[in-house]
Structures are given as C-alpha cells and as structure tokens.
Design a protein around this motif. Structure first.
Motif, PDB file in Angstrom:
ATOM      1  N   CYS A 245       0.699  -1.152   0.025  1.00  0.00           N
ATOM      2  CA  CYS A 245      -0.071  -0.034   0.078  1.00  0.00           C
ATOM      3  C   CYS A 245       0.876   1.253  -0.012  1.00  0.00           C
ATOM      4  O   CYS A 245       2.011   1.163   0.588  1.00  0.00           O
ATOM      5  CB  CYS A 245      -0.930   0.168   1.228  1.00  0.00           C
ATOM      6  SG  CYS A 245      -1.990  -1.384   1.245  1.00  0.00           S
ATOM      7  N   LEU A 246       0.423   2.406  -0.625  1.00  0.00           N
ATOM      8  CA  LEU A 246       1.051   3.523  -0.743  1.00  0.00           C
ATOM      9  C   LEU A 246       0.277   4.767  -1.014  1.00  0.00           C
ATOM     10  O   LEU A 246      -0.889   4.570  -1.654  1.00  0.00           O
ATOM     11  CB  LEU A 246       2.372   3.394  -1.755  1.00  0.00           C
ATOM     12  CG  LEU A 246       1.975   3.226  -3.263  1.00  0.00           C
ATOM     13  CD1 LEU A 246       3.098   3.637  -3.979  1.00  0.00           C
ATOM     14  CD2 LEU A 246       1.378   1.808  -3.318  1.00  0.00           C
ATOM     15  N   TRP A 247       0.651   5.779  -0.849  1.00  0.00           N
ATOM     16  CA  TRP A 247       0.090   7.151  -1.257  1.00  0.00           C
ATOM     17  C   TRP A 247       0.899   7.593  -2.427  1.00  0.00           C
ATOM     18  O   TRP A 247       2.158   7.808  -2.671  1.00  0.00           O
ATOM     19  CB  TRP A 247       0.216   8.322  -0.151  1.00  0.00           C
ATOM     20  CG  TRP A 247      -0.750   7.896   0.770  1.00  0.00           C
ATOM     21  CD1 TRP A 247      -0.441   7.145   1.967  1.00  0.00           C
ATOM     22  CD2 TRP A 247      -2.028   8.283   0.916  1.00  0.00           C
ATOM     23  NE1 TRP A 247      -1.690   6.931   3.143  1.00  0.00           N
ATOM     24  CE2 TRP A 247      -2.711   7.920   2.254  1.00  0.00           C
ATOM     25  CE3 TRP A 247      -3.026   8.905   0.085  1.00  0.00           C
ATOM     26  CZ2 TRP A 247      -4.008   8.098   2.930  1.00  0.00           C
ATOM     27  CZ3 TRP A 247      -4.188   9.357   0.859  1.00  0.00           C
ATOM     28  CH2 TRP A 247      -4.670   8.791   1.860  1.00  0.00           C
ATOM     29  N   THR A 378     -11.491  -4.339   5.614  1.00  0.00           N
ATOM     30  CA  THR A 378     -11.538  -3.435   6.445  1.00  0.00           C
ATOM     31  C   THR A 378     -10.137  -2.529   6.739  1.00  0.00           C
ATOM     32  O   THR A 378     -10.127  -1.354   7.066  1.00  0.00           O
ATOM     33  CB  THR A 378     -12.121  -3.963   7.833  1.00  0.00           C
ATOM     34  OG1 THR A 378     -13.529  -4.526   7.309  1.00  0.00           O
ATOM     35  CG2 THR A 378     -12.221  -3.103   8.904  1.00  0.00           C
ATOM     36  N   GLU A 379      -9.046  -3.525   6.850  1.00  0.00           N
ATOM     37  CA  GLU A 379      -7.898  -2.876   7.098  1.00  0.00           C
ATOM     38  C   GLU A 379      -7.554  -1.959   6.265  1.00  0.00           C
ATOM     39  O   GLU A 379      -6.631  -0.847   6.538  1.00  0.00           O
ATOM     40  CB  GLU A 379      -6.922  -4.003   7.116  1.00  0.00           C
ATOM     41  CG  GLU A 379      -6.991  -4.909   8.460  1.00  0.00           C
ATOM     42  CD  GLU A 379      -6.191  -6.155   8.474  1.00  0.00           C
ATOM     43  OE1 GLU A 379      -5.270  -6.327   9.587  1.00  0.00           O
ATOM     44  OE2 GLU A 379      -6.128  -6.940   7.439  1.00  0.00           O
ATOM     45  N   ILE A 380      -7.745  -2.248   4.805  1.00  0.00           N
ATOM     46  CA  ILE A 380      -7.186  -1.313   3.803  1.00  0.00           C
ATOM     47  C   ILE A 380      -8.037   0.035   3.904  1.00  0.00           C
ATOM     48  O   ILE A 380      -7.132   1.139   3.741  1.00  0.00           O
ATOM     49  CB  ILE A 380      -7.563  -1.985   2.332  1.00  0.00           C
ATOM     50  CG1 ILE A 380      -6.393  -3.149   2.268  1.00  0.00           C
ATOM     51  CG2 ILE A 380      -7.358  -1.017   1.287  1.00  0.00           C
ATOM     52  CD1 ILE A 380      -6.622  -3.864   1.140  1.00  0.00           C
ATOM     53  N   LYS A 389      -4.012   1.293  11.678  1.00  0.00           N
ATOM     54  CA  LYS A 389      -3.048   0.579  11.050  1.00  0.00           C
ATOM     55  C   LYS A 389      -3.078  -0.981  10.888  1.00  0.00           C
ATOM     56  O   LYS A 389      -3.534  -1.385  12.365  1.00  0.00           O
ATOM     57  CB  LYS A 389      -1.505   1.126  11.355  1.00  0.00           C
ATOM     58  CG  LYS A 389      -1.396   2.436  11.096  1.00  0.00           C
ATOM     59  CD  LYS A 389       0.116   3.141  11.695  1.00  0.00           C
ATOM     60  CE  LYS A 389       0.468   4.450  11.124  1.00  0.00           C
ATOM     61  NZ  LYS A 389       1.534   4.972  11.552  1.00  0.00           N
ATOM     62  N   PRO A 390      -2.791  -1.881  10.192  1.00  0.00           N
ATOM     63  CA  PRO A 390      -2.773  -3.424  10.371  1.00  0.00           C
ATOM     64  C   PRO A 390      -1.801  -3.699  11.569  1.00  0.00           C
ATOM     65  O   PRO A 390      -0.562  -3.129  11.345  1.00  0.00           O
ATOM     66  CB  PRO A 390      -2.553  -3.619   8.829  1.00  0.00           C
ATOM     67  CG  PRO A 390      -2.822  -2.657   7.972  1.00  0.00           C
ATOM     68  CD  PRO A 390      -2.486  -1.402   8.936  1.00  0.00           C
ATOM     69  N   PHE A 396       8.200  -4.507   5.469  1.00  0.00           N
ATOM     70  CA  PHE A 396       8.814  -3.219   5.185  1.00  0.00           C
ATOM     71  C   PHE A 396       7.838  -2.150   5.643  1.00  0.00           C
ATOM     72  O   PHE A 396       6.783  -1.704   5.387  1.00  0.00           O
ATOM     73  CB  PHE A 396       9.016  -3.072   3.452  1.00  0.00           C
ATOM     74  CG  PHE A 396       9.634  -1.656   3.140  1.00  0.00           C
ATOM     75  CD1 PHE A 396      11.076  -1.429   3.260  1.00  0.00           C
ATOM     76  CD2 PHE A 396       8.806  -0.398   2.585  1.00  0.00           C
ATOM     77  CE1 PHE A 396      11.652  -0.147   2.912  1.00  0.00           C
ATOM     78  CE2 PHE A 396       9.526   0.548   2.347  1.00  0.00           C
ATOM     79  CZ  PHE A 396      10.807   0.684   2.512  1.00  0.00           C
ATOM     80  N   SER A 397       8.474  -1.259   6.242  1.00  0.00           N
ATOM     81  CA  SER A 397       7.938  -0.110   7.067  1.00  0.00           C
ATOM     82  C   SER A 397       8.373   1.261   6.457  1.00  0.00           C
ATOM     83  O   SER A 397       9.562   1.462   6.287  1.00  0.00           O
ATOM     84  CB  SER A 397       8.049  -0.219   8.478  1.00  0.00           C
ATOM     85  OG  SER A 397       7.286  -1.283   8.997  1.00  0.00           O
TER      86      SER A 397
END
Length: 421
Positions: A245-247, A378-380, A389-390, A396-397
């Motif tokens: 996931c990313l912005w 739901t997490e997404i 946050k999940p 990778f953080s």
C-alpha cells in the motif's frame, strides 16, 4: 563424298599440313572439309583466324566488365567512407546510453531524448528547489532560535551557490560549443554526487526542526530522468502472499512511470508497479502482468493497495479504500524471492540498475508499506482514511531510516489525510 571431292579434300589437307610443318616444325593438325568451289587459301585463312578473333572479342568484353566492376567498387568505397564519417559525427554529438527493458532498450546516464544543455538545465532546476528548501529552513531558524546552527546553514548556502554557478557555467559552455560526451558525463556525475550530499544534509536539518514521527515524509521526483531514485536499505523476505500500500500524487502524462520495482538475481521484474506510456497501470510478478483499474494522474493524492496470494495467483486492487478490481492466475504458485533490491521511482532492468528515463516515476510518493499477508478490506479502508494501521505481518515499513535517496530525489514533510489536495 565422290572421288574428285575426296581427292580435293586430301589435297587441301596435305598442302595445309606441309605449309604449317615448314613454319612450326612437328605439329598435329585437324583437317576439315571445304566446298569444292571455294578458294583454298581463303578457307585456310578463315580456319586459322576465326577462333583468334572470337578469343580477342571475349578478352575485350571481360576487360570492359572488370573495369566497370572496379569503378563500382571505388564508388562503393567512397560511399562507405562518407557514411562512416557521418556516423562518427553523430556518435560524437550524442550522449552515451544503453540497452533495453520492457519493451525497448536502456540507457544509464540520462534521458537520451534530451540534449546535453537540457539535462544540465534540469539539474539547475533541482538546485533551485534545494535553495528554496534551505530558505525555508532559514525562516524556520529565525523563528526558532534553538533550531539548526547558523554556521551549518551558511556552509550549505555557500555550497549551494557554488554548485549553482558551476551548473550555469556548464550550461553556457555547452550552448556555445558542445564538449565531448565523456567530459559531460564526468561533470554531471560530480554534480549529481554533490546534489545527493546536499539533499542528505538538508534532510538532516529538516529532521531537527520538529519532533515529527519518522514516517511522516514523502519522496518527490520532479523530473523524468534515469538517475533520480530512492532505495530501500534492506531486501524483502520470501513471501507466498503480500499486500503493498502507498500514497501517490502525480499528473504526469503519458503514464506516471514506476512507483517501485523489486528485482532479484536472475529476475529484474520480480515485483513491479508501473504505468508506462499509454498503457494502464500494471502489477508485474515474476514478469507476469495484470492490468489494474487505477485512475490517478489527476494531480491529487490517492491511496493504492494491491493484495496477492500465490495460491491460484489471486489479486485485488483498492483505490482510496474501495475495491476497484480483482483477478487470478497472476504468477500462481510462485513465491516472491528474497535477497533482492527494492527501488522507488525507477524500473530495474538489472539488479539495482539499468534504469530507463521514459519509465521513471514523476510525482510524489509516501507511506509505502508491505506486509507478507493479504490485508482485509476493512484494514485497507482504515489505512486510506487514516483511522487505523494493520497489526502484524509487516516486512517493509515506511521510515526515513529505511530509505536513502539518490540523484536529486527529495524528502518533504507529509502527513496522510492532511495533504490530500
């Protein structure tokens, strides 16, 4: 043949044999019959001169053919010399570039579609961006006397001014007379190296101006080049499922480029997110492709999330917390391999390199996180709305310590859901 004719034939042969024997000694002759009313001397002359004339004619024809071929060869050699000279001039005026990628070839030192002066002008623009960031730090420093030391700011300002003068001088010299490509490459390498150092120093200053969390930053890629990128400091582990996931924020056209690419030894396209040319955005796993239903190049922030499991190659694509598409048979039963290189902003053709400027990401990128499991809807949605946050499974953080920048990519403060416009 009647008796008289036979005698005449024998006599002509005998006379000819006797005449040639006197001139040339012991020789064998072949006699031929001639009409009985034909002069024997004329017949003898015809028999002796006919082959010689034919041979002479043939020799002359061959000689003429040889001369024509020789002239043709000389013309071809001249043409080859002219083409070779033109090719040498073209090579001396072009930038060095390499080889290929999906679907074309690659270069390694800048977008070959751009001229030398244009590329150096871009570096000058990047320096202007750095100067603006430094001015922002100065303003902040004046308002907060405990924030970064004036001596360090002055040092950076002086280095920035010197670099700007070097770039502008270089641009002027290139416009007046193009230098050799090798000298240009060396100069640009020095400029890019100094730019990277300045970015790191300025980033250190920006870290000190507040106590923000380490994940509230974004990467900015203002130019479509093949030397501007960021890289994760560690590899991904082996994964049988994942969620990434990313912005993203971009208005680049055609295609926003490559937000990230993960390459492993022997496979440059182990895990890639790319929107290249007029194609839709795609996710590549082990060089297998699925087209994603994302529409993001409107210059606004969007939250993207892709999930995948190796069983049956099932994938899902979420934009702004909403499921937009799904599919299967995307690299089924192929685990994501470890010991690779995760690059942000560029597509890799070789492990950690082989970048192509036409596939570079242009825009802003933030909060890239990867989990080794499939996140729920739901997490997404919680991620997209900044409401949670999940827990668990993160491999990778997104932290400033986990990413390093190169070639002019910059870091800016970013907080999700507060910078959506």
């Amino acid at each position: 043949m009647d008796g008289f004719s036979g005698k005449l034939f024998f006599l002509s042969c005998a006379l000819a044999a006797r005449s040639f024997a006197q001139d040339f000694g012991q020789t064998q002759f072949i006699c031929t019959s001639v009409p009985k009313d034909m002069d024997l001397c004329a017949a003898a002359t015809m028999q002796s001169s006919g082959p010689a004339e034919d041979l002479k004619t043939t020799v002359l024809q061959l000689r003429e053919t040889v001369l024509q071929q020789k002239e043709t060869i000389m013309n071809q050699k001249e043409t080859i010399r002219e083409l070779t000279a033109k090719l040498s001039r073209c090579e001396s005026q072009s930038l060095p570039g390499p080889g290929g990628r999906r679907p074309g070839a690659k270069n390694t030192m800048g977008d070959v579609s751009r001229g030398t002066a244009d590329t150096l002008t871009q570096l000058g623009n990047t320096l202007q961006t750095l100067k603006q960031r430094l001015e922002n730090l100065e303003q902040y420093s004046r308002a907060n006397s405990t924030r970064p030391a004036n001596s360090l700011k002055d040092l950076l300002q002086n280095k920035m001014d010197d670099m700007e003068k070097q770039v502008l001088t270089r641009v002027n010299s290139v416009e007046e007379a193009r230098p050799a490509a090798r000298n240009h490459t060396d100069q640009r390498n020095r400029v890019e190296s100094t730019l990277t150092t300045l970015h790191h120093r300025i980033t250190d200053l920006e870290k000190g101006k507040d106590s923000r969390p380490s994940d509230t930053f974004q990467l900015t890629f203002p130019l479509r080049t093949n030397y501007m990128y960021a890289k994760a400091k560690k590899s991904l582990p082996e994964m049988y499922s994942f969620s990434v996931c990313l912005w993203l924020k971009s208005n680049a056209s055609p295609g926003v480029g490559t937000p990230f690419s993960y390459a492993v030894p022997g496979q440059a396209n182990e895990l890639v997110l790319i929107e290249w040319g007029n194609n839709p955005m795609e996710i590549l796993i082990n060089d297998k492709v699925a087209k994603l239903p994302f529409l993001i190049n409107d210059g606004k922030w969007h939250h993207l999330c892709i999930t995948w499991t190796t069983r049956d190659g099932v994938w899902e694509a979420f934009q702004d917390g909403v499921l937009r598409g799904s599919g299967e048979n995307l690299a089924p039963y192929h685990p994501i391999k470890p010991e690779g290189v995760l690059v942000l902003g560029q597509e890799q053709d070789t492990l950690g390199g082989g970048f192509d400027a036409t596939q570079a990401f242009v825009g802003e990128l933030a909060n890239l996180n990867i989990w080794n499991r499939k996140l729920s809807g739901t997490e997404i949605y919680s991620l997209a709305t900044c409401s949670g946050k999940p827990a668990g499974g993160g491999v990778f953080s997104w932290t400033e310590g986990s990413v390093e920048t190169f070639g002019g990519a910059t870091k800016w403060t970013f907080e999700p859901c507060r910078s959506l416009n």
